[in-house]
Design an enzyme around this catalytic site. Structure first.
Site, short mmCIF file in Angstrom:
data_model
loop_
_atom_site.label_atom_id
_atom_site.label_comp_id
_atom_site.label_asym_id
_atom_site.label_seq_id
_atom_site.Cartn_x
_atom_site.Cartn_y
_atom_site.Cartn_z
N ASP A 1 0.83 -1.21 0.00
CA ASP A 1 0.00 0.00 0.00
C ASP A 1 0.87 1.26 0.00
O ASP A 1 2.06 1.23 0.29
CB ASP A 1 -0.90 0.02 1.23
CG ASP A 1 -2.04 -0.98 1.16
OD1 ASP A 1 -2.19 -1.65 0.12
OD2 ASP A 1 -2.79 -1.09 2.15
N ASP A 2 0.22 2.39 -0.31
CA ASP A 2 0.80 3.73 -0.16
C ASP A 2 1.89 4.05 -1.19
O ASP A 2 2.74 4.90 -0.95
CB ASP A 2 1.35 3.96 1.25
CG ASP A 2 0.31 3.76 2.34
OD1 ASP A 2 -0.90 3.89 2.03
OD2 ASP A 2 0.68 3.46 3.49
N HIS B 1 -7.37 3.48 1.49
CA HIS B 1 -6.40 3.95 2.47
C HIS B 1 -7.07 3.98 3.84
O HIS B 1 -8.15 4.54 4.01
CB HIS B 1 -5.94 5.36 2.06
CG HIS B 1 -4.84 5.92 2.89
ND1 HIS B 1 -3.69 5.23 3.18
CD2 HIS B 1 -4.70 7.14 3.49
CE1 HIS B 1 -2.88 5.99 3.91
NE2 HIS B 1 -3.48 7.15 4.12
#
Length: 310
Positions: free
Chosen positions: A13-14, A134
């Site tokens: 992620d991210d 998120h």
């Protein structure tokens, strides 16, 4: 431990949060453990991350963001229920509190999600392989409905269902982290209806709530998979997703989504995950237990298998 036949997606992620984060994510992808990434299109490094994804042919999805930084849609220019007076999203807990109080306008959520989907297409020249959320905003009550509608409208089939079996019994998690994980799991189960009605797909099992940051180890990843796959009939082919957050720590002021990097981004915990994911131990254990690593777009376009326990 003997697993049924399992194909595992390992999603970082991210992506796009900062160049140092992205450097670590690409390193984990090239090492062969990370198989998919989720891009923050409002991240300060989104454009360079998109170039990295193209250069290395990284399967890339959208990390839909309603809680950190600045929006990319109409809310940038108008008063919005999604934003603070300073023009930033309300934060992980602030967004949840506003939503619970009825202060979030869901049509504005839909606008922002569609703007992020459009921005993804601008950056990558194609639709995302998948869309997740998120800080798991995509499974929140009400949000999950407009999220599913937006994905269906944009032709995206795959999402994440962050329902990790047994996360409430993970004694190594601090009480606040365990409580948050249990809330995410509950919200995820409630989102199954809206997701299914709009034709979305997800893996049969999910792990990652119990193995985030300092809590990640090869042993715990294998244990979480074992819990997730309990009671699966012999010979049943399964799909699973491991959520991960590898990377090199952010160095302020670089990074973030418009208001600088957060504490987790700057901590050693991201580097710890990178070390676990790139060390040979985890890959060897997965291979020994018959777990095949794959990307999300390698999976069959079908709903999770009937009879698979959630």
């Amino acid at each position: 431990m003997a697993f049924p036949r399992v194909r595992l997606v390992v999603t970082a992620d991210d992506f796009g949060y900062c160049p140092r984060r992205d450097e670590g994510i690409v390193e984990a992808f090239l090492a062969g453990t990370v198989t998919s990434v989720s891009l923050l299109v409002n991240g300060t490094a989104a454009e360079s991350a998109a170039e990295l994804a193209r250069r290395h042919s990284i399967p890339t999805g959208l990390h839909a963001n309603l809680s950190e930084g600045r929006p990319v849609g109409p809310a940038r220019h108008n008063a919005s229920s999604l934003l603070s007076p300073e023009g930033f999203f309300l934060g992980k807990m602030g967004f949840r509190e506003a939503l619970a109080a009825g202060d979030v306008a869901l049509p504005q959520v839909r606008e922002e999600l569609e703007a992020q989907l459009s921005r993804f297409r601008e950056l990558l020249g194609r639709s995302p392989t998948h869309v997740d959320g998120h800080q798991h905003v995509h499974v929140l009550p009400g949000v999950c409905q407009v999220f599913a509608e937006a994905l269906q409208a944009y032709g995206v089939r795959f999402t994440r269902l962050p329902a990790e079996r047994g996360v409430g019994s993970c004694a190594w998690l601090e009480a606040p982290a365990r409580a948050f994980a249990c809330t995410v799991e509950r919200d995820a189960r409630a989102a199954i209806g809206p997701f299914s009605r709009h034709g979305l797909r997800w893996t049969d099992a999910f792990v990652g709530l119990s193995t985030c940051g300092r809590h990640m180890s090869a042993h715990r990843v294998l244990g979480s998979l074992a819990r997730a796959l309990e009671d699966i009939p012999a010979g049943h082919a399964l799909t699973a997703e491991l959520m991960a957050h590898p990377g090199y720590p952010s160095v302020p002021p670089a990074g973030g989504c418009g208001e600088g990097p957060d504490a987790f981004s700057c901590s050693w915990e991201r580097l710890h995950e990178l070390h676990v994911l790139t060390a040979p131990t985890l890959r060897a254990w997965l291979a020994q237990n018959g777990v095949q690593l794959c990307a999300i777009d390698d999976l069959d376009s079908k709903r999770p298998g009937e009879g698979v326990p959630l």
